[in-house]
Design an enzyme around this catalytic site. Structure first.
Site, short mmCIF file in Angstrom:
data_model
loop_
_atom_site.label_atom_id
_atom_site.label_comp_id
_atom_site.label_asym_id
_atom_site.label_seq_id
_atom_site.Cartn_x
_atom_site.Cartn_y
_atom_site.Cartn_z
N LYS A 237 59.69 -2.33 47.52
CA LYS A 237 59.15 -3.06 46.38
C LYS A 237 57.63 -3.20 46.48
CE LYS A 237 63.48 -5.59 46.39
NZ LYS A 237 64.14 -6.84 46.80
N ARG A 293 69.06 -13.63 53.54
CA ARG A 293 67.84 -14.24 54.09
C ARG A 293 66.93 -14.61 52.93
NH1 ARG A 293 64.53 -10.07 52.79
NH2 ARG A 293 65.35 -7.95 53.00
#
Length: 455
Positions: A237, A293
């Site tokens: 990303k 997470r």
């Protein structure tokens, strides 16, 4: 509430966790490698302890040393941040055995959802849509060829374990399959110690949409809306925003409900992210994976929802209920995050470690945040991930957020190392991005070829 937590990470996420803990009145312990002796997180924590040499395997991935540091300092919990040991179920299990709270999901849930094949099976049970693909692990090229013929090309090869874009290959035809499978399998084995693969039909073009969820030990699971992470290079990303311009009210309800259903099915606790691929032409979306997470891009969700995700992580790990219920969560405005890396976009994004001789971070105005562990005079070590900062903006609408990000990137000044700030500025100013007209193929197939012509 905990008296003291240890942060098993470095860089900007370690700084982010230390700040959240301090605002909750919780003491902090930083760990560091010999290369990070002068790092900002070391200076900010209440205590700091060296856990090994520069190499990650001997320090930030050294479970015994980290657990010993927790015991020696009296830390009651460990926050793993992202990367390193954050999705390592063995580490979470060791924490449980030593009566140290792992600030994340249980090892059992991590095994269930961290392994992509297990997660896929669980999502089918939960009634969450998944892409057509292999039913279990794929270990040989012969198996891969047979399954690919059944599914139909193009396909995606994916490592069962791990993430971060490792062990992933796009395959358009049978001629590409064998070399791609062997390369992806070797990469997965080297990165995760597990060469198991699985195969999915490639949804292309697609939007990469992820939903932030929070769960507690009292059975509460909520979502904090979606993020659009479609601007990627090599499956990594580059820029994220929330909400997604590709999603209307009905689809948003469907995709966020599916994410909550997925998390509730596995009795998920703490922060997590359910990632989907959206086929814009049909409006169908498919479960891709779950990140067990906190995400790099969590600040965009914090801006639009007003919920501090890291504080919620600490509270939930302490046994508290979520501080908000779904009906309490409201969304306002638009947020964008740009990842700033010490890398040279003109030379295939090669890492650019070195000493920062001068630094000016953008500031001023409402709705601007820079998460970083940089300071003037700091030497960026060559051993770790190249991300050195995140610029996050929030506006009343998407146009305001775009203009604010452009302004912030224009002000961002780092001397001594090469960064991708100018690259990000060009990307955020591109007419397609401004119009919200992009998918997962845009950066690699459209933007980068034009960008490289200018070099």
């Amino acid at each position: 509430m905990f008296n003291k937590i240890l942060i098993a990470n470095r860089g900007e996420i370690a700084v982010r966790i230390i700040r959240a803990a301090r605002e909750l009145g919780v003491g902090t312990v930083a760990i560091y490698s010999t290369a990070d002796r002068d790092a900002l997180h070391v200076h900010l924590a209440d205590e700091a302890i060296c856990v090994g040499p520069a190499r990650s395997t001997e320090s930030y991935l050294n479970m015994n040393n980290i657990l010993s540091a927790a015991v020696a300092t009296g830390a009651q919990a460990i926050h793993p941040g992202f990367g390193f040991l954050s999705e390592n179920s063995k580490f979470a299990r060791l924490c449980e055995e030593m009566n140290i709270k792992f600030i994340g999901p249980s090892a059992k849930v991590m095994d269930m959802m961290g392994d992509k094949i297990n997660a896929r099976a669980e999502m089918i049970k939960a009634g969450v849509p998944v892409t057509p693909g292999s039913e279990g692990e794929v270990h040989t090229t012969d198996e891969a060829v047979k399954i690919a013929e059944e599914i139909g090309y193009p396909i995606m090869l994916k490592a069962s374990a791990g993430g971060g874009g490792k062990g992933i290959r796009k395959v358009n035809n049978v001629e590409e399959l064998v070399p791609a499978f062997e390369a992806a399998q070797a990469e997965a084995q080297a990165a995760f110690g597990n060469g198991a693969m699985f195969i999915e039909r490639m949804i292309f073009p697609a939007r990469h949409i992820e939903v932030q969820i929070l769960g507690d030990s009292h059975g509460n699971v909520i979502h904090l809306g979606e993020r659009d992470c479609s601007l990627q290079r090599n499956n990594q990303k580059v820029l994220e925003e929330s909400p997604s311009v590709a999603i209307g009210h009905t689809l948003r309800e469907a995709i966020t409900s599916a994410a909550v259903k997925a998390a509730a099915h596995v009795a998920y606790e703490n922060a997590g992210t359910i990632e989907f691929l959206l086929d814009e032409s049909s409006g169908n979306f498919y479960f891709m994976e779950m990140n067990t997470r906190v995400q790099v891009e969590h600040p965009v969700t914090e801006f639009v929802s007003g919920v501090d995700i890291v504080k919620e992580q600490i509270r939930v790990a302490n046994g508290n209920e979520l501080s908000v219920k779904q009906e309490d969560v409201t969304f306002s405005g638009h947020a964008i995050e740009c990842r700033i890396n010490a890398e040279n976009p003109k030379f295939n994004f090669a890492p650019s470690p070195g000493k920062i001789t001068n630094l000016f971070l953008p500031s001023g105005g409402v709705g601007l945040r820079v998460d970083s562990a940089m300071y003037s005079g700091y030497s960026i070590p060559p051993y770790y991930d190249s991300m050195i900062a995140k610029v996050i903006v929030h506006g009343e609408n998407r146009f305001e957020a775009l203009m604010k990000m452009q302004r912030a990137l224009m002000e961002f000044d780092v001397e001594g190392v090469i960064t991708n700030v100018d690259f990000q500025l060009e990307l955020i100013s591109d007419p397609h991005v401004v119009a919200g007209d992009y998918d997962t193929s845009f950066l690699g197939n459209v933007f980068l070829p034009e960008y490289q012509k200018e070099i």
